[in-house]
Design a protein around this motif. Structure first.
Motif, short mmCIF file in Angstrom:
data_model
loop_
_atom_site.label_atom_id
_atom_site.label_comp_id
_atom_site.label_asym_id
_atom_site.label_seq_id
_atom_site.Cartn_x
_atom_site.Cartn_y
_atom_site.Cartn_z
N THR A 105 40.83 51.12 25.58
CA THR A 105 41.43 50.15 26.50
C THR A 105 42.33 49.19 25.70
N LYS A 106 42.90 48.22 26.41
CA LYS A 106 43.74 47.21 25.75
C LYS A 106 42.91 46.22 24.94
N LYS A 107 41.63 46.13 25.26
CA LYS A 107 40.77 45.12 24.66
C LYS A 107 40.45 45.48 23.21
N GLU A 113 37.39 40.34 35.31
CA GLU A 113 38.23 41.03 36.28
C GLU A 113 37.80 40.70 37.71
N GLU A 114 36.48 40.69 37.94
CA GLU A 114 35.97 40.34 39.26
C GLU A 114 36.29 38.89 39.61
N SER A 126 39.67 56.08 34.40
CA SER A 126 39.63 56.03 35.85
C SER A 126 41.02 55.67 36.36
N ARG A 127 41.47 56.40 37.37
CA ARG A 127 42.80 56.11 37.93
C ARG A 127 42.81 54.78 38.66
N GLU A 128 41.65 54.35 39.14
CA GLU A 128 41.59 53.07 39.82
C GLU A 128 41.67 51.90 38.84
N LYS A 129 41.36 52.16 37.58
CA LYS A 129 41.35 51.09 36.57
C LYS A 129 42.39 51.37 35.50
N PHE A 171 43.92 50.21 30.56
CA PHE A 171 44.37 51.03 29.44
C PHE A 171 45.83 50.74 29.12
N ASP A 172 46.18 50.95 27.87
CA ASP A 172 47.55 50.75 27.40
C ASP A 172 48.35 52.01 27.69
#
Length: 1039
Positions: free
Chosen positions: A219-221, A996-997, A266-269, A273-274
């Motif tokens: 991920t970007k993190k 995020e939430e 996940s396509r929803e998330k 991701f970068d």
């Protein structure tokens, strides 16, 4: 299609039913077959536009999947290849002809091409009804070739078998395009009769499959990895500087201070991701894995043709209709049936040569697969990036094993040097070499052998001390603890790799059924269905509801294989065959060992009759060396035979999945090869000299061959010779020479065949070779089982009999240094690129290693106790020695025999060979002397030594087992820092989703607040009341 023309044929989607009735023409002329075929071809050309006449050699259909659910075919794409060097534009086969879409996978098939100086480009459209018009010709002549194709040339005769394969390919490839993959065909290759289908997975397909496979992606993190502090940090810094020269010059191998947080894609998330560079987000390994998963689950269910015509086809009509319902042909089945000849991902490019673009393969060749970097660490992360986790774990395990051999080798050398330094102080060997003792030994064989002096075995006795000394016991205990430490070290290393490679939460899912299993299930279901029909035929017909019959008929169309599986009853014949075959193979091994024993006995008797004194003095060494070489040759040959037999036995069991097949194959192959490799060694260690009998009452094989005896110094030296020759011979011949020589020889044979065709063809092949053509000529990847097997057998040599050969770890270390680079070179240069397979451990091999480690403790206890003279020396030193030294030990271990008690026909033919008459001869055993009341009976000394031996076995085994388990308990399986990092990742992931939430909630609250503010003016809007009379606003009111 002939050489020189690039004909890349696209495949139409299944949604074009009109086009399936006729052949689409890739030329200017009208298609044959009448107006209907012409109209169908026009409809195809409306949907898939062709290129101009001059460039009509390229025709591609691009099918893409929609973003989320379902698949819709897009319009055909036009590729314009007007560049001077079209191969350079597609990087010589690494990309499609447009130079943009990367080739992720290649399917290879054989096809029959018409001969002559013309280009034949055929498209065959089909339907379930039968075969339609199938010929097409191109009017343009080939550059540099003969004129145009004649219109009246006859079409080649139909081959129903080849047409059936082609129809299956077309259906399968159509299904692949429905799954979203993009295909490009090339039949105009430099390899005669071979066509290639290049496969590209577009971005949306990669995203969809990555989500299905739950691939963890960075991920970007970013977060910082906890580093050591204080003294530990300084020590790590010093070690890093010291080991810097032996580190590979690879970016992935440098120590990382930060790591990206990973999460299942996940396509929803996608926002996690970068995705700034979509081309490199999924690397080539991941892309090929995704495509292979699609290839495995995509099926081809229609059988268009049977193998025959007429009556044969009528008889098979029922079977064909059932195949349409039940048959399932994934890529494994299609490869097994010869529909495709190969399927593989491409290497990243060339690994050597001038002007070669830099790639991971070239980097691995320079920093890993070269013998010049044998002293460096392996770039394991880059190996995993290129070949996948399963192969990466093999080389990581091999590296850890090789590193752990370094301390074992050093201790083994120290033990050997200790024996060398103390050989002149060893009293038993000094007594054996002392000519003054004048000990006369009994003959080693009947009639032909004469009496001999014990001093003639002086060299053997002195050499035995090199390996049979008090340090050997210490080394056996050390190696048992070493094996336990090695296993714990590997578990910790494995956990580090799992963390680094984002495999901590990975769980292997059930694999797709194998092609052979599906075929057997299909056969069983058809047999079951035919039996049920036969029963219904004999039963009286009952009036039934028509609706119920229709429902049953419809349900019969459901795959019968879904409710049918193979039980133990179906596999019982295979299990019985396995049991009988394995017992027979083990019996064959024992029979060969018995044959070698008879060879040793008969050869020793024959050499004893030789008139040369030098020959007679070296009988034992000559017989031992030649017998071990025979054993080595037999072991190498039987290893190959047993490998093939194990594979055949596993195939007839029909395991359901590839994992089950591999585990069963490994078990059978290991069992057979273990027995084959170690049976001769077990014989020398535990059986030779144990059942000899005594002079005057010897034990005979087949009533003619007398059993062998050990040398006066014991059988340990012979065991050492046997172990060293077999171990070194297997490593040199089987592991290295075969691995180097056989691939080179195959490559040379392919080169000669290519050159034999014609010099012009050879030059054209060398100059214009595509990446997929070059990779096709490489050897297919056959799995890691042979690589693991040779290392496991070597591990057995290092641990099982290490008490008799302390230098075994040293020779294993030298072999493995070469083995790592040899295997690396083979994977980079000689093999096709294997499909990357995710794995978090080495599987069943770990259990085998643990089993060998436990068995090694028991075997070494028996070797020290029964094969060496360690226990008899201790018993003599503490029970029988008069002055507390070893003086008199040799005489104590020898019994006396009166030569007048020889059986008839067994006494030496030349009793005066030593120059004097012998009355009493000596032999190695604990028996009563001939002047005793119970002459030649087992003495009390024998039982005292036997009790001490058994006590040592029990104490040694339990002590070492306890120490090994203690090491296992003390060393945690998961390193503390890795455990902390895994916990930190979980916390960071929870924080990320919580933020995020919270962000979503704040955004939702902001929108609701805005909506409320907008609604307030409307809710509060009402008519303004009139002003009072005294108000200033009222006309005439108060001022």
């Amino acid at each position: 299609m002939l050489e020189g023309d690039i004909g890349l044929e696209g495949l139409p989607p299944k949604e074009a039913p009109a086009a399936e009735a006729a052949g689409a023409v890739d030329g200017e002329g009208a298609p044959p077959g009448g107006p209907g075929a012409q109209a169908a071809a026009m409809r195809v050309n409306e949907k898939y536009s062709t290129l101009p006449a001059a460039d009509r050699s390229v025709h591609i259909i691009n099918i893409c999947a929609i973003e989320d659910i379902g698949y819709l075919p897009s319009e055909g794409t036009l590729l314009n290849s007007l560049s001077v060097d079209p191969d350079a534009e597609c990087k010589y086969g690494l990309y499609f002809r447009d130079g943009k879409r990367k080739v992720d996978y290649v399917l290879v098939y054989h096809h029959k091409r018409a001969s002559g100086s013309r280009t034949l480009a055929r498209r065959v459209q089909h339907s379930d009804a039968g075969l339609a018009a199938r010929s097409a010709r191109q009017d343009q002549p080939l550059p540099g070739k003969a004129g145009p194709v004649g219109a009246g040339e006859p079409e080649p005769p139909l081959d129903y078998h080849e047409d059936d394969k082609r129809f299956r390919r077309e259906e399968y490839e159509g299904n692949l395009m429905e799954a979203g993959l993009e295909l490009e065909r090339d039949e105009d290759t430099k390899i005669h009769g071979v066509g290639f289908v290049k496969i590209h997975a577009p971005w949306n397909v990669l995203c969809r499959e990555a989500e299905f496979l739950k691939l963890k992606m960075p991920t970007k993190k970013l977060y910082h990895i906890n580093e050591a502090r204080g003294l530990l940090k300084k020590i790590n810094s010093v070690l890093q500087k010291m080991t810097d020269p032996i580190q590979p010059k690879v970016a992935e191998h440098r120590p990382q201070t930060t790591k990206r947080l990973s999460y299942p894609f996940s396509r929803e998330k996608k926002h996690l991701f970068d995705l700034s560079d979509k081309d490199s987000f999924f690397d080539s390994k991941t892309r090929s894995t995704i495509v292979y998963e699609i290839l495995k689950r995509t099926t081809c269910t229609k059988a268009k043709y049977s193998m025959g015509q007429g009556e044969g086809r009528k008889k098979d009509s029922a079977l064909l209709s059932k195949r349409r319902k039940c048959g399932k042909y994934g890529i494994t089945s299609l490869l097994a049936n010869g529909v495709y000849s190969a399927a593989y991902p491409l290497h990243d490019g060339d690994y050597e040569g001038e002007n070669v673009e830099f790639n991971d393969r070239k980097l691995l060749y320079e920093e890993w697969a070269s013998y010049g970097v044998f002293y460096k660490y392996q770039p394991i992360d880059l190996v995993r990036k290129y070949f996948g986790e399963k192969i990466g774990l093999y080389f990581a395990w091999l590296g850890v094993y090789t590193q752990m051999l370094i301390p074992a080798s050093m201790v083994g050398i120290i033990v050997f040097l200790y024996g060398w330094a103390t050989v002149d102080e060893n009293i038993p060997s000094m007594e054996m070499c002392d000519q003054r003792h004048n000990i006369t030994m009994c003959p080693l064989c009947d009639k032909t052998c004469s009496y001999w002096k014990m001093s003639s075995a002086c060299a053997t006795a002195r050499a035995s001390h090199l390996f049979d000394n008090p340090a050997t016991v210490f080394f056996s205990i050390f190696m048992a603890l070493w094996a336990a430490t090695f296993m714990e070290h590997w578990k910790r290393k494995q956990m580090r790799l799992n963390y680094r490679w984002d495999l901590t939460g990975f769980e292997e899912e059930e694999d797709h059924p194998r092609a052979e299993y599906e075929a057997r299930v299909l056969e069983k279901s058809l047999r079951k269905e035919s039996k049920s029909k036969e029963k219904r035929r004999h039963l009286p017909e009952e009036p039934a509801n028509k609706w119920r019959q229709r429902v049953k008929t419809a349900m019969a169309g459901v795959k019968l294989t879904d409710k049918v599986k193979l039980t133990w009853k179906d596999r019982f014949p295979a299990y019985f065959t396995n049991l009988v075959s394995i017992i027979f193979m083990i019996a064959v091994t024992f029979a060969i060992v018995l044959g070698v024993i008879i060879y040793r006995i008969s050869t020793a008797a024959a050499l004893a009759m030789n008139s040369s004194p030098s020959v007679r003095s070296n009988i034992r060494v000559t017989v031992t060396a030649t017998a071990v070489i025979i054993n080595l040759v037999v072991i190498i040959l039987l290893d190959e035979v047993y490998g093939c037999i194990a594979r055949w036995l596993t195939k007839i069991e029909v395991p359901k999945t590839e994992k089950s097949f591999e585990e069963r194959l490994i078990f059978k192959a290991f069992l057979l090869k273990f027995v084959n490799s170690y049976t001769p060694i077990f014989y020398v260690a535990f059986f030779k000299g144990r059942f000899v009998g005594r002079p005057g009452d010897y034990v005979y094989i087949f009533r003619s061959f007398r059993m062998e005896e050990c040398a006066p110094g014991g059988c340990l030296m012979e065991l050492c010779i046997q172990l060293s020759i077999i171990m070194l011979g297997k490593q040199l011949i089987q592991n290295n020479l075969f691995e180097i020589g056989i691939p080179k020889m195959k490559k040379f044979i392919r080169y000669l065949r290519l050159k034999h065709q014609s010099p012009s063809d050879h030059d054209e092949y060398v100059k214009k070779k595509q990446r997929y053509e070059v990779d096709y000529t490489l050897e297919p990847f056959a799995g890691l089982t042979p690589e693991y097997m040779e290392m496991i057998i070597q591990f057995g040599f290092v641990t099982l009999f290490v008490a008799s050969f302390p230098l075994a770890p040293l020779f294993a270390l030298l072999n493995n240094i070469i083995e790592i680079r040899l295997d690396a070179k083979k994977f980079i240069t000689e093999l096709r690129r294997p499909v990357a397979v995710r794995a978090k451990d080495i599987g069943i091999w770990y259990d085998i290693l643990r089993g060998i480690g436990k068995l090694a403790v028991i075997i070494n206890a028996f070797v020290i106790s029964f094969t060496s003279d360690f226990i008899p020396r201790l018993v003599y030193l503490y029970m029988y020695s008069e002055n507390g030294t070893m003086h008199g030990f040799v005489n104590h271990t020898l019994s006396s025999f009166n030569v007048s008690d020889f059986q008839n026909g067994t006494a030496p033919n030349d009793p005066l060979d030593l120059g004097y008459e012998v009355q009493i001869c000596r032999y190695k055993d604990y028996r009563e002397p001939p002047w005793s009341e119970h002459k030649y009976d087992v003495s009390k000394d024998f039982w005292a030594v036997l009790a001490a031996r058994l006590a040592f076995v029990i104490v040694f085994q339990n002590l070492v087992m306890f120490m090994s388990d203690f090491v296992d308990w003390v060393i945690p399986d998961i390193p503390k820092d890795i455990s902390q990092q895994m916990h930190k990742e979980k916390v960071l992931m929870v924080e990320l989703f919580m933020r995020e939430e919270q962000g979503k909630q704040q955004l939702l609250d902001t929108w609701m607040e805005k909506d409320r503010k907008k609604a307030e003016p409307f809710n509060n809007h009402s008519p303004t009341p009139p002003a009072p009379p005294d108000s200033p606003d009222f006309p005439g009111g108060a001022p």
